[in-house]
Design a protein around this motif. Sequence first.
Motif, PDB file in Angstrom:
ATOM      1  N   ALA A 239       0.828  -1.208   0.000  1.00 17.83           N
ATOM      2  CA  ALA A 239       0.000   0.000   0.000  1.00 17.83           C
ATOM      3  C   ALA A 239       0.861   1.256   0.000  1.00 17.83           C
ATOM      4  O   ALA A 239       0.579   2.229  -0.715  1.00 17.83           O
ATOM      5  CB  ALA A 239      -0.921  -0.004   1.218  1.00 17.83           C
ATOM      6  N   TYR A 240       1.943   1.201   0.795  1.00 16.06           N
ATOM      7  CA  TYR A 240       2.869   2.350   0.841  1.00 16.06           C
ATOM      8  C   TYR A 240       3.512   2.578  -0.523  1.00 16.06           C
ATOM      9  O   TYR A 240       3.600   3.717  -0.999  1.00 16.06           O
ATOM     10  CB  TYR A 240       3.931   2.090   1.896  1.00 16.06           C
ATOM     11  CG  TYR A 240       5.050   3.094   1.893  1.00 16.06           C
ATOM     12  CD1 TYR A 240       4.875   4.377   2.430  1.00 16.06           C
ATOM     13  CD2 TYR A 240       6.295   2.776   1.342  1.00 16.06           C
ATOM     14  CE1 TYR A 240       5.893   5.302   2.412  1.00 16.06           C
ATOM     15  CE2 TYR A 240       7.313   3.695   1.328  1.00 16.06           C
ATOM     16  CZ  TYR A 240       7.119   4.953   1.871  1.00 16.06           C
ATOM     17  OH  TYR A 240       8.140   5.870   1.840  1.00 16.06           O
ATOM     18  N   LEU A 241       3.940   1.458  -1.141  1.00 17.04           N
ATOM     19  CA  LEU A 241       4.548   1.581  -2.467  1.00 17.04           C
ATOM     20  C   LEU A 241       3.531   2.105  -3.483  1.00 17.04           C
ATOM     21  O   LEU A 241       3.867   2.932  -4.342  1.00 17.04           O
ATOM     22  CB  LEU A 241       5.091   0.223  -2.913  1.00 17.04           C
ATOM     23  CG  LEU A 241       6.346  -0.272  -2.182  1.00 17.04           C
ATOM     24  CD1 LEU A 241       6.692  -1.682  -2.620  1.00 17.04           C
ATOM     25  CD2 LEU A 241       7.532   0.657  -2.441  1.00 17.04           C
TER      26      LEU A 241
ATOM     27  N   THR B  60       3.118   5.656  -2.801  1.00 14.51           N
ATOM     28  CA  THR B  60       4.336   6.341  -3.253  1.00 14.51           C
ATOM     29  C   THR B  60       4.355   6.466  -4.770  1.00 14.51           C
ATOM     30  O   THR B  60       4.644   7.537  -5.322  1.00 14.51           O
ATOM     31  CB  THR B  60       5.577   5.572  -2.768  1.00 14.51           C
ATOM     32  OG1 THR B  60       5.525   5.457  -1.345  1.00 14.51           O
ATOM     33  CG2 THR B  60       6.853   6.307  -3.175  1.00 14.51           C
ATOM     34  N   TYR B  61       4.032   5.322  -5.452  1.00 13.72           N
ATOM     35  CA  TYR B  61       4.038   5.352  -6.909  1.00 13.72           C
ATOM     36  C   TYR B  61       2.955   6.291  -7.443  1.00 13.72           C
ATOM     37  O   TYR B  61       3.171   6.991  -8.444  1.00 13.72           O
ATOM     38  CB  TYR B  61       3.824   3.945  -7.470  1.00 13.72           C
ATOM     39  CG  TYR B  61       4.976   3.010  -7.222  1.00 13.72           C
ATOM     40  CD1 TYR B  61       6.285   3.494  -7.165  1.00 13.72           C
ATOM     41  CD2 TYR B  61       4.779   1.633  -7.040  1.00 13.72           C
ATOM     42  CE1 TYR B  61       7.342   2.643  -6.941  1.00 13.72           C
ATOM     43  CE2 TYR B  61       5.834   0.776  -6.810  1.00 13.72           C
ATOM     44  CZ  TYR B  61       7.117   1.283  -6.758  1.00 13.72           C
ATOM     45  OH  TYR B  61       8.161   0.450  -6.536  1.00 13.72           O
TER      46      TYR B  61
ATOM     47  N   LEU C 159       3.168  13.566  -9.307  1.00 15.49           N
ATOM     48  CA  LEU C 159       4.226  14.584  -9.346  1.00 15.49           C
ATOM     49  C   LEU C 159       4.911  14.611 -10.714  1.00 15.49           C
ATOM     50  O   LEU C 159       5.205  15.686 -11.253  1.00 15.49           O
ATOM     51  CB  LEU C 159       5.252  14.309  -8.246  1.00 15.49           C
ATOM     52  CG  LEU C 159       4.790  14.578  -6.801  1.00 15.49           C
ATOM     53  CD1 LEU C 159       5.845  14.134  -5.817  1.00 15.49           C
ATOM     54  CD2 LEU C 159       4.495  16.063  -6.609  1.00 15.49           C
ATOM     55  N   ILE C 160       5.154  13.405 -11.254  1.00 13.93           N
ATOM     56  CA  ILE C 160       5.799  13.332 -12.567  1.00 13.93           C
ATOM     57  C   ILE C 160       4.915  13.974 -13.625  1.00 13.93           C
ATOM     58  O   ILE C 160       5.389  14.731 -14.482  1.00 13.93           O
ATOM     59  CB  ILE C 160       6.127  11.867 -12.920  1.00 13.93           C
ATOM     60  CG1 ILE C 160       7.259  11.344 -12.022  1.00 13.93           C
ATOM     61  CG2 ILE C 160       6.519  11.736 -14.388  1.00 13.93           C
ATOM     62  CD1 ILE C 160       7.489   9.858 -12.130  1.00 13.93           C
TER      63      ILE C 160
END
Length: 688
Positions: free
Chosen positions: A428-430, A433-434, A440-441
Amino acid sequence: MKHILFLVFLCLSVQLNASDKHEHLTDLLHSFGDNGEYAKMDSVYKLITREKHYREDKLYALNNDLDYARFLNQKGDYARAYGLLTQTREKASATENLSEKDSLYIHLQGIKAISTYEIAYGQWQNNQLPEARNTAAEAIKLLEQLKDSVNLAEAYNLSGVIHRRLFMFDNAISLYEKALVLTESMKNYNLASIIVSNISILYNEVGKNEEAIQVSRKMFAYPQTDTQTLDYRIEQVNKLCNHAILLANNHLLNNALDTLQLANRELQPEMPNGLKLLAYTQYGRVLRDLGKTSQALQYFQKAMSYKATTSNQANIANLEYLYGYMLFHDTDSLAQARHHIMKAVEFARKYPSGLLPKALLALAEIEAKRHENQLSYQLVLEAYKANEKLNDQYFHNRLSGFQAELDLKEKDLQIAGINEKRAADRAAYLARTYTIGGILIVMVLLLVILTISMHKRKIAFNLKQLKLQKEIKEKEMQSQLLLTDMHKKMTEQYICGLEDSNNRISKELHDGVCNDLLSIEIKMQQTGTLSLSTQLYQVREELRNLSHQLATPVFNNFSLYQVLTLYAEKLKSLKNIHVECYIEESIKQLSLPPEHIQQVYRILQEIASNLIKHADAKNAYITASYESGKVNLIIEDDGKGFSTAHPVKESSGLGLKNIQERCVQLQGGCEITSKEQHGTVIHFWFPA
């Protein structure tokens, strides 16, 4: 006294061999420990700890501490071994400043792992089974990280033994099997045989007799080495005896007999008497079960001959029971049978096992036959209680083992659940993050695209501005060219009109006024007024000269040099002013259009007119030169000059304007420098 003399001798030998004393002392420690000379081993260790090298070299000190602690475990001094091993493990754990790839780090981790294993071994021997189980698990984890297959196999085997003692049979079998895989991969068949024997005995204990026999047969399939040595033969006899016991327990009596016959053939006089007692006891048991009583008695009697020299009291007690039981049932030696069974009962009462109920029942039968019914009843009751107690103890231990295994499985499930939760949290964190990274990207990409778009628009706007500025400049240039062209045309028209006007005035003066003056002059000569006639003559000459000056000369056949030379000669003839001319030879090479020569002539004429009429000069200098594709004409006088800051006379100003306009016609320029009472310099130039 002997120890003191030994220490003195040892110190002298170490001093005489100072160059390799460290290795010498370590070798002595190993030698005395392996041979069981523990007093000497203690003395050598004391010498090692007093060495300077021991205090300075951490790895050397830890290795010797570990070796000494292992020998203390071997000696049975578990308390001292535990203290030293704990201290050694703590020192070996101090690896914070070392890299995992550092060789010293790997050595220290190895010492830590083996120290942990030895602590588990001591706890097992000291019957601290729960602590031993946890410590052995820690040792396994460390050895797995180090990939130390040799010591890892030993750790698996020890952990299997501990779990077996804790009645955790499933875990014990699993650990034994892991140890067996490692030993077989390393081709350590001696240790593999021991592990196979442990597995087979464990299967037998849980009632899996067929599995026990199948596993036990693996011992005889391993490649054999050093088959002529005594140790190998002793081990081989021991394997055969254990396998025969398993076969007999599974009622495969003929197979058991064949196996014992092989063991009997392998027996040698120099082998331990305890091994002979075991082999003959099992031989007699199997023969008795097969109904071969006489042969069975012979082997039991052979076994009894080794009783006095055998240290294994359990095997002796088992022999006493079997032999006594056979004497009671198959012979008339009641007293002898009672004697042997009573000895078995005495041992079994001290160390309760499955032998106790059987021995008590056999003794009860004997006492009943002796008509000791009360004693027989008491023995039967004792046998019942002993059997019940053993069963209770077995089931309690087995239940404890199941409970412990269940607890371990629950812990494993909890750990698995925690790991799954961690994995889910990490996933879930990944994912977050992704996702955030992706957003952001995208934002950065949009910002980059927007920046590029704005930059492109700015560039386009700048290009448009530049284009507009260029167009404005082009329009301004076109306007300037139009103005210049208009100015040029107006100047040409003005000059042409001036020339036409001059020509007309010149013609009128020459044809009209001069002729009229001539007729007046003739009449006055005829009437005798000579002075008036002279004045009229002068006026007429001046008018004629003026008409010639106003008339446009024709320069089709004249060069610039010729015109300049002729005009200079004309100026030199003036009486009121002295004129000096300098014309460079390079002027001769120039070829100009007639209209250009005419413009130069008119400029000189205008300058000369201003010089005569307004300058009041006594001297004048004319210089003509050609340089860098340009004709330069400089006319300088020493007249009264004028101030460029104040307006000049109208006639003079008109003449200067005519000079500048004619210079423009020649695509050249004009520069006039003058100051009151300091003369005037006129410099004009044009391309040629």
